[in-house]
Design a protein around this motif. Structure first.
Motif, mmCIF file in Angstrom:
data_model
loop_
_atom_site.group_PDB
_atom_site.id
_atom_site.type_symbol
_atom_site.label_atom_id
_atom_site.label_comp_id
_atom_site.label_asym_id
_atom_site.label_seq_id
_atom_site.Cartn_x
_atom_site.Cartn_y
_atom_site.Cartn_z
ATOM 1 N N GLU A 7 0.833 -1.206 0.000
ATOM 2 C CA GLU A 7 0.000 0.000 0.000
ATOM 3 C C GLU A 7 0.867 1.255 0.000
ATOM 4 O O GLU A 7 0.525 2.257 -0.630
ATOM 5 C CB GLU A 7 -0.935 -0.016 1.200
ATOM 6 N N ASN A 8 2.006 1.206 0.710
ATOM 7 C CA ASN A 8 2.932 2.342 0.688
ATOM 8 C C ASN A 8 3.540 2.511 -0.708
ATOM 9 O O ASN A 8 3.710 3.644 -1.190
ATOM 10 C CB ASN A 8 4.045 2.146 1.721
ATOM 11 N N LEU A 9 3.881 1.392 -1.347
ATOM 12 C CA LEU A 9 4.415 1.443 -2.710
ATOM 13 C C LEU A 9 3.378 2.027 -3.669
ATOM 14 O O LEU A 9 3.699 2.873 -4.518
ATOM 15 C CB LEU A 9 4.822 0.036 -3.166
ATOM 16 N N MET A 10 2.131 1.583 -3.537
ATOM 17 C CA MET A 10 1.063 2.089 -4.387
ATOM 18 C C MET A 10 0.841 3.580 -4.135
ATOM 19 O O MET A 10 0.605 4.357 -5.080
ATOM 20 C CB MET A 10 -0.232 1.321 -4.129
ATOM 21 N N TYR A 11 0.928 3.991 -2.895
ATOM 22 C CA TYR A 11 0.745 5.398 -2.549
ATOM 23 C C TYR A 11 1.818 6.261 -3.222
ATOM 24 O O TYR A 11 1.512 7.300 -3.822
ATOM 25 C CB TYR A 11 0.803 5.564 -1.028
ATOM 26 N N ILE A 12 3.071 5.799 -3.141
ATOM 27 C CA ILE A 12 4.174 6.543 -3.767
ATOM 28 C C ILE A 12 3.987 6.603 -5.286
ATOM 29 O O ILE A 12 4.183 7.652 -5.916
ATOM 30 C CB ILE A 12 5.529 5.892 -3.417
ATOM 31 N N CYS A 13 3.584 5.488 -5.864
ATOM 32 C CA CYS A 13 3.361 5.418 -7.307
ATOM 33 C C CYS A 13 2.262 6.383 -7.738
ATOM 34 O O CYS A 13 2.411 7.120 -8.726
ATOM 35 C CB CYS A 13 3.004 3.986 -7.702
ATOM 36 N N CYS A 14 1.167 6.407 -6.993
ATOM 37 C CA CYS A 14 0.048 7.286 -7.337
ATOM 38 C C CYS A 14 0.423 8.755 -7.163
ATOM 39 O O CYS A 14 0.027 9.598 -7.977
ATOM 40 C CB CYS A 14 -1.169 6.945 -6.484
ATOM 41 N N VAL A 15 1.167 9.056 -6.102
ATOM 42 C CA VAL A 15 1.591 10.437 -5.879
ATOM 43 C C VAL A 15 2.477 10.911 -7.025
ATOM 44 O O VAL A 15 2.324 12.030 -7.547
ATOM 45 C CB VAL A 15 2.322 10.576 -4.527
#
Length: 355
Positions: free
Chosen positions: A197-205
């Motif tokens: 979820e942290n990886l996805m958050y960084i990717c989306c940001v």
């Protein structure tokens, strides 16, 4: 029979749908079907007009045709399955179908993120560097920009889809959503997904930050240029051609920011479904309507097809304000300003802005 039941229980998901209350299913089905038909029809008509009419063979409309293609694929990724589930008791979706839907959804959404940023750059060049516009936004550059947007979106799909579908899922396979969206699917995981979820958050940001930076920079420079214009008509036309894009950007980015960037504590699953429905169902319908209503180019094409006479208006801060020419004439134009895209020797049919 037992093996089949076992396979279904481990490989199939159940989509709970958009509404848990079945009293309004008929109304919701009719509304969504109408939106779907209008969205697909409007986008296909937009693509047809842009590719068939020489008046719309400009970089702005080439990028707009790519947006229409993305919107068509975007709405076709989620809505058909939603409509089937609304009238069917069988609301399952296979593991493979869920993965395909997730990949297409991520690809279309990511591609649209990047394309909207590139469309802002196109507006910047058109308004701030009109004399260099044919060079900076030539056909090769337009193809490279479109290919870059598609590649960026595909990269997002190829990166996040395999990780999401390889997370172990156990217990309930009931997805509290109307399609396979990552936050809804991850709620069913029986393993710790905080790292992902942290990886996805960084990717989306990053996927939001890059195009937003391009958009912010482009429109800051556009505002400075418009502020220096002495022609009120020139400022009006510059704002008109940019306002459509800003409207679409605000709607699409706002919904994506709410879903993927805001912490979970700020929204509930029910709110997520409403927001997701807005940018996966409503936005693909609004985009072609916003652009076609705000740009007189597309409106004039249908009039010309019926044989009506159109005129072109030149906007120059110094002279010839409001001078018009018949549509299709070959009058040579040597006047350029920040509100029109032209160069010496272009004919009236090659200008970007219509009367």
């Amino acid at each position: 029979m037992m093996s089949m039941k076992n396979r279904n229980s481990t490989s199939d998901f159940i989509l709970l749908g958009l509404l848990l209350n079945s009293k309004f299913t008929g109304i919701v089905f009719a509304v969504i079907l109408a939106i779907f038909v209008v969205a697909v029809t409007a986008n296909l008509v937009m693509i047809f007009l842009i590719h068939m009419d020489s008046h719309l063979n400009t970089p702005m409309y080439f990028l707009l045709s790519q947006l229409s293609i993305m919107d068509t694929l975007f709405i076709c990724t989620t809505v058909p399955k939603l409509l089937v589930n609304l009238v069917s008791n069988e609301k399952t979706i296979s593991f493979v179908a869920c993965g395909i839907q997730l990949f297409l959804y991520l690809t279309m959404m990511g591609s649209e993120f990047f394309l909207l940023g590139l469309m802002a750059y196109d507006r910047y060049v058109a308004v701030c560097n009109p004399l260099r516009y044919p060079v900076l936004m030539n056909r090769r550059m337009c193809l490279l920009l479109a290919a870059g947007a598609w590649f960026g979106g595909s990269l997002d799909g190829f990166l996040l889809t395999p990780i999401t579908m390889n997370v172990p899922y156990c217990g309930s396979h009931r997805i509290d959503h109307f399609f396979c969206e990552i936050p809804a699917v991850l709620r069913l995981a029986c393993a710790d997904t905080s790292l992902y979820e942290n990886l996805m958050y960084i990717c989306c940001v990053l996927m939001l930050l890059i195009p937003i930076s391009i958009i912010s920079t482009s429109y800051s420079l556009i505002l400075l240029t418009v502020h220096r214009m002495r022609s009120a008509e020139g400022r009006k036309k510059a704002f008109t051609t940019c306002s459509s894009h800003l409207t679409v950007v605000s709607i699409f980015y706002g919904a994506a920011f709410y879903t993927y960037v805001l912490p979970k504590s700020f929204h509930t699953p029910e709110q997520d479904k409403v927001v997701s429905a807005f940018y996966t169902i409503v936005t693909p319908m609004l985009n072609p309507l916003i652009y076609s209503l705000r740009n007189k180019d597309t409106i004039s094409i249908s009039r010309e097809a019926r044989g009506t006479v159109q005129t072109w208006t030149l906007v120059n801060p110094d002279n010839d304000l409001g001078k018009t020419y018949p549509s299709g004439s070959n009058t040579q134009i040597n006047l350029c300003s920040a509100s029109v895209v032209c160069h010496v020797g272009w004919s009236t049919k090659d200008l970007l802005f219509h009367a």
